[in-house]
Design a protein around this motif. Structure first.
Motif, mmCIF file in Angstrom:
data_model
loop_
_atom_site.group_PDB
_atom_site.id
_atom_site.type_symbol
_atom_site.label_atom_id
_atom_site.label_comp_id
_atom_site.label_asym_id
_atom_site.label_seq_id
_atom_site.Cartn_x
_atom_site.Cartn_y
_atom_site.Cartn_z
ATOM 1 N N HIS A 1 70.442 31.224 20.082
ATOM 2 C CA HIS A 1 71.522 32.197 20.304
ATOM 3 C C HIS A 1 71.521 33.286 19.241
ATOM 4 N N SER A 2 71.175 32.922 18.008
ATOM 5 C CA SER A 2 71.176 33.901 16.914
ATOM 6 C C SER A 2 69.793 34.478 16.641
ATOM 7 N N GLY A 3 68.818 34.158 17.464
ATOM 8 C CA GLY A 3 67.456 34.603 17.226
ATOM 9 C C GLY A 3 67.128 35.947 17.871
ATOM 10 N N GLU A 4 65.829 36.191 17.981
ATOM 11 C CA GLU A 4 65.332 37.485 18.491
ATOM 12 C C GLU A 4 65.711 37.730 19.943
ATOM 13 N N PHE A 5 65.858 36.651 20.717
ATOM 14 C CA PHE A 5 66.176 36.792 22.136
ATOM 15 C C PHE A 5 67.602 36.330 22.435
ATOM 16 N N GLY A 6 68.485 36.575 21.488
ATOM 17 C CA GLY A 6 69.899 36.282 21.653
ATOM 18 C C GLY A 6 70.696 37.544 21.921
ATOM 19 N N PRO A 7 71.993 37.424 22.145
ATOM 20 C CA PRO A 7 72.815 38.592 22.503
ATOM 21 C C PRO A 7 73.055 39.562 21.364
ATOM 22 N N ARG A 8 72.753 39.151 20.113
ATOM 23 C CA ARG A 8 73.002 40.046 18.981
ATOM 24 C C ARG A 8 71.793 40.894 18.603
ATOM 25 N N SER A 9 70.681 40.722 19.275
ATOM 26 C CA SER A 9 69.489 41.501 18.953
ATOM 27 C C SER A 9 69.658 42.952 19.386
ATOM 28 N N ASP A 10 68.857 43.831 18.781
ATOM 29 C CA ASP A 10 68.937 45.262 19.105
ATOM 30 C C ASP A 10 68.588 45.520 20.564
ATOM 31 N N MET A 11 67.615 44.784 21.094
ATOM 32 C CA MET A 11 67.218 44.966 22.486
ATOM 33 C C MET A 11 68.357 44.613 23.433
ATOM 34 N N ALA A 12 69.053 43.516 23.150
ATOM 35 C CA ALA A 12 70.139 43.079 24.033
ATOM 36 C C ALA A 12 71.310 44.048 23.998
ATOM 37 N N ARG A 13 71.598 44.605 22.824
ATOM 38 C CA ARG A 13 72.742 45.511 22.721
ATOM 39 C C ARG A 13 72.501 46.833 23.430
ATOM 40 N N SER A 14 71.243 47.203 23.638
ATOM 41 C CA SER A 14 70.942 48.464 24.312
ATOM 42 C C SER A 14 70.527 48.264 25.770
ATOM 43 N N ALA A 15 70.559 47.032 26.269
ATOM 44 C CA ALA A 15 70.120 46.745 27.637
ATOM 45 C C ALA A 15 71.221 47.095 28.642
ATOM 46 N N PRO A 16 70.840 47.483 29.866
ATOM 47 C CA PRO A 16 71.834 47.823 30.891
ATOM 48 C C PRO A 16 72.523 46.611 31.491
ATOM 49 N N ASP A 17 71.922 45.419 31.403
ATOM 50 C CA ASP A 17 72.533 44.217 31.975
ATOM 51 C C ASP A 17 71.954 43.001 31.264
ATOM 52 N N VAL A 18 72.462 41.818 31.572
ATOM 53 C CA VAL A 18 72.077 40.589 30.877
ATOM 54 C C VAL A 18 71.110 39.770 31.724
ATOM 55 N N CYS A 19 70.443 38.801 31.068
ATOM 56 C CA CYS A 19 69.446 37.983 31.751
ATOM 57 C C CYS A 19 70.070 37.062 32.791
ATOM 58 N N GLY A 20 71.332 36.700 32.612
ATOM 59 C CA GLY A 20 71.964 35.786 33.538
ATOM 60 C C GLY A 20 72.017 36.288 34.961
ATOM 61 N N SER A 21 71.953 37.607 35.145
ATOM 62 C CA SER A 21 71.980 38.190 36.487
ATOM 63 C C SER A 21 70.628 38.763 36.902
ATOM 64 N N CYS A 22 69.575 38.447 36.159
ATOM 65 C CA CYS A 22 68.238 38.992 36.436
ATOM 66 C C CYS A 22 67.448 38.024 37.311
ATOM 67 N N GLY A 23 66.669 38.554 38.246
ATOM 68 C CA GLY A 23 65.866 37.734 39.127
ATOM 69 C C GLY A 23 64.679 37.084 38.445
ATOM 70 N N PHE A 24 64.286 37.577 37.257
ATOM 71 C CA PHE A 24 63.159 37.003 36.527
ATOM 72 C C PHE A 24 63.594 35.880 35.590
ATOM 73 N N PHE A 25 64.871 35.517 35.598
ATOM 74 C CA PHE A 25 65.410 34.492 34.707
ATOM 75 C C PHE A 25 65.336 33.126 35.380
ATOM 76 N N VAL A 26 64.682 32.159 34.717
ATOM 77 C CA VAL A 26 64.550 30.798 35.237
ATOM 78 C C VAL A 26 65.331 29.872 34.311
ATOM 79 N N PRO A 27 66.455 29.288 34.753
ATOM 80 C CA PRO A 27 67.280 28.443 33.877
ATOM 81 C C PRO A 27 66.546 27.186 33.425
ATOM 82 N N LEU A 28 66.911 26.712 32.221
ATOM 83 C CA LEU A 28 66.386 25.446 31.745
ATOM 84 C C LEU A 28 67.085 24.296 32.473
ATOM 85 N N ALA A 29 66.559 23.102 32.288
ATOM 86 C CA ALA A 29 67.164 21.921 32.913
ATOM 87 C C ALA A 29 68.167 21.290 31.951
ATOM 88 N N GLY A 30 69.031 20.459 32.481
ATOM 89 C CA GLY A 30 69.968 19.722 31.656
ATOM 90 C C GLY A 30 71.132 20.566 31.185
#
Length: 312
Positions: A165-194
């Motif tokens: 969550h606090s790493g490079e691919f978390g919501p606080r990264s520079d890329m995430a803050r400038s993105a138009p939308d989040v991964c949770g609504s992206c078709g390329f996102f594959v959820p983990l199990a459990g």
């Protein structure tokens, strides 16, 4: 000793601070005159002891000091020397604090062929049989060599979740803050199990910098599957609008009038003498006649006319 702590009016500390010569003699006896420098101060240890500091001129120990601790057992007792030690000063170069080797290894240090065993009681792992409602089943599976011996514990899942969550691919990264939308609504996102599936998944977009990595559902990038870009001209063009109230109208010039022809003299016609137009007779349609029959009829008529003329 208790009486000294209760009735001390500062005289004991003054006596200890004045024992510079005693401390100097003690350090000279222990280290030698060539390794002892000037007196630089005194530190209070407690109510009945203090430490005198001398510069150390020992090779390889730049910035270090000799510390001579003196103490007073009673008001009528002489001052005694407790210890003489070499300690680092504020500008001394010292080794970093000791850290066990297994804690010095950081992420990315493990190379090809390196082995890094986990601790026997690593809190991140739990026995695999804890994942089943029937311990007997897990015990048999372990004896048969089936399944995993250990699985990720709750502590291990929380530790991984906090790190991701606090790493490079978390919501606080520079890329995430400038993105138009989040991964949770992206078709390329594959959820983990459990239990981690609610917050993390893998990115499968080869254009994204997170391709093949575990990403937070609140992470995002410019390669989101639902992005639509309106293609327009890079040159701004104003909309063409005509306002009739701002247009001047000029009337078209009239063409010159043409001269009217003079009227002809009227002719009086007597209706009684005027010929009466007869209606054309309707021509009768003759049937087609063959050419030989027409020639024969013409010859007969000529012969009849000749005989009539000879009789007259």
């Amino acid at each position: 000793m208790t009486l000294l702590l209760t009735l001390d009016d500062g005289s004991i500390q003054r006596k200890l601070a004045e024992a510079v010569d005693l401390a100097h003699a003690a350090v000279l006896e222990d280290a030698g005159a060539e390794q002892v420098g000037a007196h630089v101060g005194v530190d209070r240890e407690d109510a009945v002891s203090a430490s005198h500091l001398f510069e150390a001129t020992v090779s390889g120990y730049r910035g270090w000091r000799w510390s001579v601790t003196v103490a007073l057992a009673g008001e009528e007792e002489p001052i005694t020397v407790s210890e003489v030690v070499l300690i680092p000063g504020p500008e001394a170069r010292v080794a970093p604090a000791w850290v066990p080797w297994d804690r010095r290894v950081q992420a990315g240090d493990l190379g090809v062929g390196d082995i890094f065993p986990v601790e026997k009681d690593d809190p991140r792992l739990a026995p695999a049989y804890l994942q089943s409602d029937d311990p007997a089943v897990e015990e048999v599976a372990k004896e048969a060599g089936l399944g995993r011996v250990h699985v990720l514990s709750r502590h291990g899942r929380l530790d991984a979740a906090a790190r991701w969550h606090s790493g490079e691919f978390g919501p606080r990264s520079d890329m995430a803050r400038s993105a138009p939308d989040v991964c949770g609504s992206c078709g390329f996102f594959v959820p983990l199990a459990g239990s981690l599936s609610a917050a993390f998944g893998a990115c499968t977009n080869d254009i994204s910098p997170a391709d093949g990595h575990v990403v937070d559902v609140e992470y995002g990038c410019g390669a989101h599957s639902e992005i639509e870009v309106e293609v327009t001209s890079s040159v701004p063009v104003a909309e063409l609008v005509y306002d009739d109230s701002l247009i001047d109208f000029e009337p078209e010039p009239e063409a010159p009038a043409e001269a009217e022809p003079e009227p002809a003299e009227a002719t009086v016609v007597d209706e009684s003498e005027a010929p009466v137009a007869e209606a054309p007779e309707t021509a009768e349609v003759q049937p087609e006649v063959e050419p030989e029959a027409v020639e024969q009829d013409t010859a007969d008529e000529a012969q009849v006319e000749a005989e009539s003329a000879s009789e007259h």
